[in-house]
Design a protein around this motif. Sequence first.
Motif, PDB file in Angstrom:
ATOM      1  N   ASP A   1       0.910  -1.248   0.090  1.00  8.23           N
ATOM      2  CA  ASP A   1       0.023   0.036   0.042  1.00  8.23           C
ATOM      3  C   ASP A   1       0.747   1.237  -0.069  1.00  8.23           C
ATOM      4  O   ASP A   1       0.328   2.390   0.250  1.00  8.23           O
ATOM      5  N   ASP A   2       2.040   1.139  -0.288  1.00  2.02           N
ATOM      6  CA  ASP A   2       2.893   2.194  -0.545  1.00  2.02           C
ATOM      7  C   ASP A   2       3.526   2.507  -2.042  1.00  2.02           C
ATOM      8  O   ASP A   2       3.955   1.374  -2.358  1.00  2.02           O
ATOM      9  N   THR A   3       3.278   3.504  -2.584  1.00  2.00           N
ATOM     10  CA  THR A   3       3.938   3.923  -3.913  1.00  2.00           C
ATOM     11  C   THR A   3       5.186   4.549  -3.624  1.00  2.00           C
ATOM     12  O   THR A   3       4.920   5.753  -3.106  1.00  2.00           O
ATOM     13  N   SER A   4       6.176   4.066  -4.018  1.00  2.00           N
ATOM     14  CA  SER A   4       7.512   4.645  -3.915  1.00  2.00           C
ATOM     15  C   SER A   4       8.172   4.662  -4.818  1.00  2.00           C
ATOM     16  O   SER A   4       8.415   3.608  -5.734  1.00  2.00           O
ATOM     17  N   ALA A   5       9.306   5.797  -5.052  1.00  2.00           N
ATOM     18  CA  ALA A   5      10.121   5.841  -6.399  1.00  2.00           C
ATOM     19  C   ALA A   5      11.544   6.655  -5.582  1.00  2.00           C
ATOM     20  O   ALA A   5      11.443   7.404  -4.741  1.00  2.00           O
ATOM     21  N   ALA A   6      12.460   6.061  -5.957  1.00  2.00           N
ATOM     22  CA  ALA A   6      13.722   6.745  -5.374  1.00  2.00           C
ATOM     23  C   ALA A   6      14.767   6.600  -6.337  1.00  2.00           C
ATOM     24  O   ALA A   6      14.807   6.047  -7.452  1.00  2.00           O
TER      25      ALA A   6
ATOM     26  N   VAL B   1       2.658   7.865 -11.687  1.00  2.00           N
ATOM     27  CA  VAL B   1       3.501   9.027 -12.505  1.00  2.00           C
ATOM     28  C   VAL B   1       3.944  10.195 -11.502  1.00  2.00           C
ATOM     29  O   VAL B   1       4.910  10.587 -11.489  1.00  2.00           O
ATOM     30  N   PRO B   2       2.969  10.555 -10.863  1.00  2.00           N
ATOM     31  CA  PRO B   2       3.486  11.778  -9.988  1.00  2.00           C
ATOM     32  C   PRO B   2       4.764  11.447  -8.739  1.00  2.00           C
ATOM     33  O   PRO B   2       5.556  12.323  -8.826  1.00  2.00           O
TER      34      PRO B   2
END
Length: 340
Positions: free
Chosen positions: A13-18, A56-57
């Motif tokens: 349940d976490d959308t993450s990008a790094a 996307v965001p």
Amino acid sequence: MADFILGIESSCDDTSAAVLKDGFLLSNVIASQQVHKDFGGVVPELASRAHEQNIVPVVSQALGKAGIQPSDLTAIAFTRGPGLLGSLLVGTSFAKALGIALDIPIIMVNHLQGHILADFVKQEGKENRHPAFPYLCLLVSGGNSQIVRVDSPLEYTILGQTIDDAVGEAFDKCSKMMGLGYPGGPIIDRLAKEGDPKRFQFAKPHIPGLDYSFSGVKTSLLYFVRDEMAKDPQFIEKNKEDICASFQKVLIDILMDKLVKAARQTGIKEVTIGGGVSANSGLRARIEAEGRKRGWNTYLPEFKFTTDNAAMIAIAGWFRYKAGERTPLDVAPVSRIADY
Ligand code: KG4
């Protein structure tokens, strides 16, 4: 030339990008989904829709914070599993599409390896301690409770694991049973700080080897609370701090007994923890205390790396990238991965 790795995490349940530059963290953006709060648990259908809205965001923000353009990226690491299939599909499909558009490789990552390697994410201006190989990782989350021997970033052996519930589930179910809220781990952790851990006794299971079991202790709490509430309907309200402290203590005792045994059997003194439950203050204090007593070098992940995040996926992916791994575009996500 520096390696810029984009990590994408969407297993639950976490959308993450790094973004990492040669292993150094440039950005780590996490959108935690709030839609599940009223349901007392993650609703898979809602989770995948929220990932679809967020991905996307979140990726744009991660690139923006890192101060790079998509064309600067070297490779894209993404979580292939384990996790919720609909959620994983969003991250996997996004990684493929971006990989094709930029003509760069994609690297699949086992989510659990991300947790296990979280200490290797380097940060500017920090000490950046990480365990030496081989090390032991106590991996404790809502879905897993394992002791893993790590011989290199690509070599893992499960020494022991739960035969029923994960320890995070025990925290969450205990909290639900007592009407304290969700997710239970942080709530019990907070209340336990105010309570007496020796006030109530819960029996520990007797499981051979290095495996765990948490369903029995959960049931013993259920019966205990039910019997006491029959005598005094205010029992939970009057004693919640002591119940939480006592229950948390037995869970930590169970975890530590087997970890100590694993360290003794393997002779390994490098010990780390990972996964959501590694945020627990009682467990962190115990690991450090045992470490001092037994001459271990202990490593505790920063809180931001205990929960699901893409920085850990990016570092795991970077190790694989450097080892020459490339993931074909017909890869599909998997909800369960039995081994490493
Ligand atoms: O790794 P994670 O974020 O994802 C899943 O496995 O789904 O772990 C979530 C688990 C939940 O069971 C939550 O209650 C637990 O980690 N947790 C904690 C604490 N913070 C989160 N358990 C005990 N003490 C905490 N402070």
